[in-house]
Design a protein around this motif. Sequence first.
Motif, PDB file in Angstrom:
ATOM      1  N   GLU A  38      31.020  31.563  -0.226  1.00 57.68           N
ATOM      2  CA  GLU A  38      31.705  32.063   0.969  1.00 57.68           C
ATOM      3  C   GLU A  38      33.202  32.250   0.707  1.00 57.68           C
ATOM      4  O   GLU A  38      33.800  33.207   1.185  1.00 57.68           O
ATOM      5  CB  GLU A  38      31.472  31.127   2.144  1.00 57.68           C
ATOM      6  CG  GLU A  38      30.035  31.183   2.640  1.00 57.68           C
ATOM      7  CD  GLU A  38      29.723  30.159   3.710  1.00 57.68           C
ATOM      8  OE1 GLU A  38      30.654  29.489   4.203  1.00 57.68           O
ATOM      9  OE2 GLU A  38      28.533  30.045   4.058  1.00 57.68           O
ATOM     10  N   ASP A  39      33.789  31.357  -0.066  1.00 57.52           N
ATOM     11  CA  ASP A  39      35.202  31.496  -0.428  1.00 57.52           C
ATOM     12  C   ASP A  39      35.422  32.745  -1.279  1.00 57.52           C
ATOM     13  O   ASP A  39      36.352  33.515  -1.045  1.00 57.52           O
ATOM     14  CB  ASP A  39      35.674  30.246  -1.177  1.00 57.52           C
ATOM     15  CG  ASP A  39      37.157  30.260  -1.464  1.00 57.52           C
ATOM     16  OD1 ASP A  39      37.933  30.633  -0.548  1.00 57.52           O
ATOM     17  OD2 ASP A  39      37.555  29.897  -2.590  1.00 57.52           O
ATOM     18  N   ALA A  40      34.538  32.965  -2.252  1.00 55.13           N
ATOM     19  CA  ALA A  40      34.638  34.159  -3.096  1.00 55.13           C
ATOM     20  C   ALA A  40      34.445  35.412  -2.258  1.00 55.13           C
ATOM     21  O   ALA A  40      35.151  36.412  -2.446  1.00 55.13           O
ATOM     22  CB  ALA A  40      33.597  34.091  -4.206  1.00 55.13           C
ATOM     23  N   MET A  71      30.952  45.991  -5.629  1.00 50.40           N
ATOM     24  CA  MET A  71      29.647  45.576  -6.143  1.00 50.40           C
ATOM     25  C   MET A  71      29.554  44.051  -6.254  1.00 50.40           C
ATOM     26  O   MET A  71      28.511  43.473  -5.956  1.00 50.40           O
ATOM     27  CB  MET A  71      29.379  46.229  -7.485  1.00 50.40           C
ATOM     28  CG  MET A  71      27.946  46.203  -7.876  1.00 50.40           C
ATOM     29  SD  MET A  71      27.535  47.740  -8.674  1.00 50.40           S
ATOM     30  CE  MET A  71      25.780  47.598  -8.710  1.00 50.40           C
ATOM     31  N   PHE A  72      30.636  43.404  -6.673  1.00 52.95           N
ATOM     32  CA  PHE A  72      30.667  41.940  -6.677  1.00 52.95           C
ATOM     33  C   PHE A  72      30.405  41.405  -5.270  1.00 52.95           C
ATOM     34  O   PHE A  72      29.642  40.464  -5.078  1.00 52.95           O
ATOM     35  CB  PHE A  72      32.012  41.414  -7.169  1.00 52.95           C
ATOM     36  CG  PHE A  72      32.115  41.229  -8.653  1.00 52.95           C
ATOM     37  CD1 PHE A  72      31.320  40.313  -9.318  1.00 52.95           C
ATOM     38  CD2 PHE A  72      33.022  41.966  -9.396  1.00 52.95           C
ATOM     39  CE1 PHE A  72      31.420  40.133 -10.684  1.00 52.95           C
ATOM     40  CE2 PHE A  72      33.130  41.806 -10.762  1.00 52.95           C
ATOM     41  CZ  PHE A  72      32.322  40.894 -11.409  1.00 52.95           C
ATOM     42  N   LEU A  73      31.057  42.009  -4.282  1.00 55.41           N
ATOM     43  CA  LEU A  73      30.876  41.582  -2.896  1.00 55.41           C
ATOM     44  C   LEU A  73      29.429  41.775  -2.456  1.00 55.41           C
ATOM     45  O   LEU A  73      28.864  40.901  -1.792  1.00 55.41           O
ATOM     46  CB  LEU A  73      31.826  42.350  -1.975  1.00 55.41           C
ATOM     47  CG  LEU A  73      31.743  42.003  -0.487  1.00 55.41           C
ATOM     48  CD1 LEU A  73      32.095  40.535  -0.256  1.00 55.41           C
ATOM     49  CD2 LEU A  73      32.662  42.908   0.309  1.00 55.41           C
ATOM     50  N   ASP A  74      28.816  42.880  -2.824  1.00 48.59           N
ATOM     51  CA  ASP A  74      27.416  43.117  -2.464  1.00 48.59           C
ATOM     52  C   ASP A  74      26.498  42.056  -3.059  1.00 48.59           C
ATOM     53  O   ASP A  74      25.588  41.565  -2.385  1.00 48.59           O
ATOM     54  CB  ASP A  74      26.978  44.503  -2.921  1.00 48.59           C
ATOM     55  CG  ASP A  74      27.647  45.623  -2.150  1.00 48.59           C
ATOM     56  OD1 ASP A  74      28.197  45.364  -1.051  1.00 48.59           O
ATOM     57  OD2 ASP A  74      27.634  46.773  -2.647  1.00 48.59           O
ATOM     58  N   VAL A  75      26.734  41.691  -4.310  1.00 45.98           N
ATOM     59  CA  VAL A  75      25.917  40.663  -4.971  1.00 45.98           C
ATOM     60  C   VAL A  75      26.069  39.327  -4.248  1.00 45.98           C
ATOM     61  O   VAL A  75      25.084  38.647  -3.939  1.00 45.98           O
ATOM     62  CB  VAL A  75      26.304  40.518  -6.459  1.00 45.98           C
ATOM     63  CG1 VAL A  75      25.651  39.300  -7.089  1.00 45.98           C
ATOM     64  CG2 VAL A  75      25.951  41.778  -7.232  1.00 45.98           C
ATOM     65  N   ILE A  76      27.292  38.955  -3.954  1.00 46.20           N
ATOM     66  CA  ILE A  76      27.551  37.661  -3.303  1.00 46.20           C
ATOM     67  C   ILE A  76      26.997  37.647  -1.881  1.00 46.20           C
ATOM     68  O   ILE A  76      26.384  36.664  -1.456  1.00 46.20           O
ATOM     69  CB  ILE A  76      29.052  37.333  -3.345  1.00 46.20           C
ATOM     70  CG1 ILE A  76      29.439  36.998  -4.799  1.00 46.20           C
ATOM     71  CG2 ILE A  76      29.397  36.180  -2.420  1.00 46.20           C
ATOM     72  CD1 ILE A  76      30.900  36.807  -5.032  1.00 46.20           C
ATOM     73  N   ILE A  80      24.122  35.032  -0.482  1.00 42.86           N
ATOM     74  CA  ILE A  80      24.339  34.196   0.700  1.00 42.86           C
ATOM     75  C   ILE A  80      23.206  34.403   1.700  1.00 42.86           C
ATOM     76  O   ILE A  80      22.664  33.444   2.258  1.00 42.86           O
ATOM     77  CB  ILE A  80      25.723  34.482   1.334  1.00 42.86           C
ATOM     78  CG1 ILE A  80      26.825  33.944   0.419  1.00 42.86           C
ATOM     79  CG2 ILE A  80      25.830  33.867   2.722  1.00 42.86           C
ATOM     80  CD1 ILE A  80      28.225  34.359   0.828  1.00 42.86           C
ATOM     81  N   MET A  81      22.820  35.666   1.923  1.00 43.80           N
ATOM     82  CA  MET A  81      21.721  35.946   2.858  1.00 43.80           C
ATOM     83  C   MET A  81      20.414  35.329   2.373  1.00 43.80           C
ATOM     84  O   MET A  81      19.660  34.758   3.161  1.00 43.80           O
ATOM     85  CB  MET A  81      21.548  37.457   3.044  1.00 43.80           C
ATOM     86  CG  MET A  81      22.547  38.054   3.970  1.00 43.80           C
ATOM     87  SD  MET A  81      22.178  39.734   4.559  1.00 43.80           S
ATOM     88  CE  MET A  81      21.348  40.510   3.222  1.00 43.80           C
ATOM     89  N   GLU A  82      20.150  35.412   1.077  1.00 38.61           N
ATOM     90  CA  GLU A  82      18.925  34.840   0.531  1.00 38.61           C
ATOM     91  C   GLU A  82      18.915  33.323   0.676  1.00 38.61           C
ATOM     92  O   GLU A  82      17.883  32.730   0.990  1.00 38.61           O
ATOM     93  CB  GLU A  82      18.755  35.240  -0.933  1.00 38.61           C
ATOM     94  CG  GLU A  82      18.411  36.693  -1.118  1.00 38.61           C
ATOM     95  CD  GLU A  82      18.415  37.132  -2.567  1.00 38.61           C
ATOM     96  OE1 GLU A  82      18.517  36.276  -3.479  1.00 38.61           O
ATOM     97  OE2 GLU A  82      18.333  38.356  -2.800  1.00 38.61           O
ATOM     98  N   THR A  86      16.264  31.153   2.848  1.00 31.84           N
ATOM     99  CA  THR A  86      15.528  30.062   2.227  1.00 31.84           C
ATOM    100  C   THR A  86      15.710  28.773   3.015  1.00 31.84           C
ATOM    101  O   THR A  86      14.760  28.032   3.242  1.00 31.84           O
ATOM    102  CB  THR A  86      15.984  29.852   0.765  1.00 31.84           C
ATOM    103  OG1 THR A  86      15.828  31.083   0.065  1.00 31.84           O
ATOM    104  CG2 THR A  86      15.185  28.781   0.082  1.00 31.84           C
ATOM    105  N   ALA A  87      16.927  28.506   3.460  1.00 32.26           N
ATOM    106  CA  ALA A  87      17.187  27.299   4.258  1.00 32.26           C
ATOM    107  C   ALA A  87      16.436  27.380   5.585  1.00 32.26           C
ATOM    108  O   ALA A  87      15.892  26.380   6.060  1.00 32.26           O
ATOM    109  CB  ALA A  87      18.683  27.143   4.504  1.00 32.26           C
TER     110      ALA A  87
END
Length: 95
Positions: A38-40, A71-76, A80-82, A86-87
């Motif tokens: 989340e910080d990234a 693209m980095f933001l899309d990956v992160i 986070i959504m995954e 899962t949680a």
Amino acid sequence: MQIREFSQPVTSKKLNESLAMKFGYKVNLENFSDVQLEDARNKLRTRISQFEVNESYDSMTENHDYQKTRMFLDVINQEIMEREMTAGEKAEEKK
């Protein structure tokens, strides 16, 4: 791109592989905690907003750094959504 590719879900692993193929960088998502992700994400959002404020639309589409950051933001974001899904699934199993 073929039509059958639209029905496949986009995962953080697939996005990460695309990032590696396009820019030569790969994010080791397993080493990050939720807070670190989340910080990234917040830092990348700030960087992208600075690009968008300071640059014209045409220059952003051609800007290598902007595209890489996006693209980095899309990956992160996908990771986070995954993790949230899962949680949520684990919480439903306990009920």
